[in-house]
Scaffold this motif. Structure first.
Motif, short mmCIF file in Angstrom:
data_model
loop_
_atom_site.label_atom_id
_atom_site.label_comp_id
_atom_site.label_asym_id
_atom_site.label_seq_id
_atom_site.Cartn_x
_atom_site.Cartn_y
_atom_site.Cartn_z
N GLU A 156 0.99 4.09 -2.97
CA GLU A 156 0.76 5.51 -2.71
C GLU A 156 1.92 6.35 -3.22
OE1 GLU A 156 0.15 5.92 1.45
OE2 GLU A 156 -1.79 4.87 1.45
N PHE A 157 3.15 5.90 -2.93
CA PHE A 157 4.32 6.65 -3.36
C PHE A 157 4.42 6.71 -4.87
CE2 PHE A 157 8.75 6.30 -4.83
CZ PHE A 157 9.23 7.53 -4.41
N GLU A 186 6.58 0.93 -9.83
CA GLU A 186 6.52 0.11 -8.63
C GLU A 186 7.53 -1.02 -8.64
OE1 GLU A 186 2.70 -1.40 -7.66
OE2 GLU A 186 1.73 0.57 -7.51
N LYS A 231 6.23 5.95 8.87
CA LYS A 231 5.60 4.89 8.09
C LYS A 231 6.39 3.59 8.17
CE LYS A 231 3.64 8.14 4.71
NZ LYS A 231 4.39 9.35 5.14
N GLN A 275 0.83 -1.20 0.00
CA GLN A 275 0.00 0.00 0.00
C GLN A 275 0.87 1.26 0.00
OE1 GLN A 275 -3.06 0.09 3.01
NE2 GLN A 275 -3.34 2.31 2.84
N LEU A 276 1.92 1.25 0.82
CA LEU A 276 2.84 2.39 0.83
C LEU A 276 3.50 2.57 -0.53
CD1 LEU A 276 4.60 1.93 4.30
CD2 LEU A 276 3.10 3.81 3.63
N ALA A 320 2.10 6.27 -7.15
CA ALA A 320 1.00 7.04 -7.74
C ALA A 320 1.27 8.53 -7.67
CB ALA A 320 -0.31 6.70 -7.03
N ALA A 321 1.90 8.96 -6.58
CA ALA A 321 2.18 10.39 -6.40
C ALA A 321 3.38 10.86 -7.22
CB ALA A 321 2.41 10.69 -4.92
#
Length: 268
Positions: free
Chosen positions: A206-207, A215, A259, A202-203, A209-210
């Motif tokens: 999020e990273f 990935e 995190k 999930q982290l 996508a931003a």
């Protein structure tokens, strides 16, 4: 020697090693007693910091905020540590060892000695000893500790004064600090491996996508191997195999400090 990183180096014989991607702010002074200073990769050393310790070692991705003081004989600070504004780190007792992933809130004081009153005239309070903070210790803001051993994952609440050793994964509060885990519980709870995997993915999502970063540059593994251009993360060991890429640096910084924290398993 990278003397240009510091506003002043009072001992020209000081051996200095500062790794890449480490920021050193304005008015950071190395005092006259400094003999050897080693600062790891990706650290942040803020403005107006005075360092006057014979031997100082700081691991990767450690932050020391503005107005802090480090003085004494030997100070060892691990990876991923965070020290708030105006922190005092003392090692005049001989050896202050701070482990990995240690957090120390602003205006805190870490002492390894207690000296002032005249011994000649009968003062009984004159002592010095090692100060040890194990991995994942958290001293919340305005904390004061003496030459104690704070064991792994122990925590001292805001304004606490610890003059005795702190037990593992226990919470302390007050002056003098007492164990209040029966009221507040522990700092760390057990997390199943499958849940850790889910949280990591999930982290990563999020990273990426931003930032638009692929990935597949960050992978989970059970054992490290040679994979060029890919940063491997091992949840079993809470470690990663650094390749020192720009993307890796951004991802590690994204996860720090609340995190996820990772220890380097192998040299880049």
């Amino acid at each position: 020697m990278k003397m240009s990183n510091f506003s002043e180096v009072k001992n020209p014989e000081t051996k200095i090693n500062v790794a890449d991607r480490t920021f050193i702010g304005k008015n950071v002074v190395l005092g006259s007693r400094c003999k050897e200073i080693n600062i790891g990769y990706g650290c942040f050393i803020g403005n107006d910091i005075y360092i006057d310790v014979d031997y100082l070692t700081i691991g990767d991705y450690t932050t020391i905020h503005h107005g802090s003081i480090i003085h004494g004989i030997k100070t060892q600070i691990g990876h991923n540590c965070w020290f708030g504004h105006y922190t005092i780190i003392d090692s005049l007792g001989g050896n202050t060892r701070i482990g990995n992933n240690v957090g120390v809130g602003a205006h805190s004081q870490l002492w390894s000695h207690m000296k002032f009153g005249d011994v000649l005239n009968g003062c009984r309070w004159n002592s010095s000893s090692s100060l040890t903070l194990d991995d994942d210790v958290w001293l919340v803001g305005h904390s004061i500790v003496g030459p104690i051993h704070a064991k792994e994952k122990s925590m001292l609440m805001t304004g606490g004064v610890a003059v005795k050793d702190m037990d593992s994964n226990s919470i302390y509060a007050g002056s003098p600090a007492k164990n209040v885990s029966d009221k507040f519980g522990v700092q760390f709870e057990e997390v199943a491996y499958e849940e850790k995997c889910r949280r990591f993915l999930q982290l990563r999502a999020e990273f990426c996508a931003a930032t638009g970063i692929d990935e597949q540059l960050f992978v989970l593994v059970d054992e490290f191997s040679q994979q060029d251009g890919v940063t491997q993360f091992n949840l079993h060991e809470r470690s990663y195999r650094p390749i020192r890429s720009a993307e890796e640096y951004q991802f590690i910084k994204f996860m720090l400090y609340d995190k996820a924290k990772w220890l380097p398993a192998l040299a880049a």
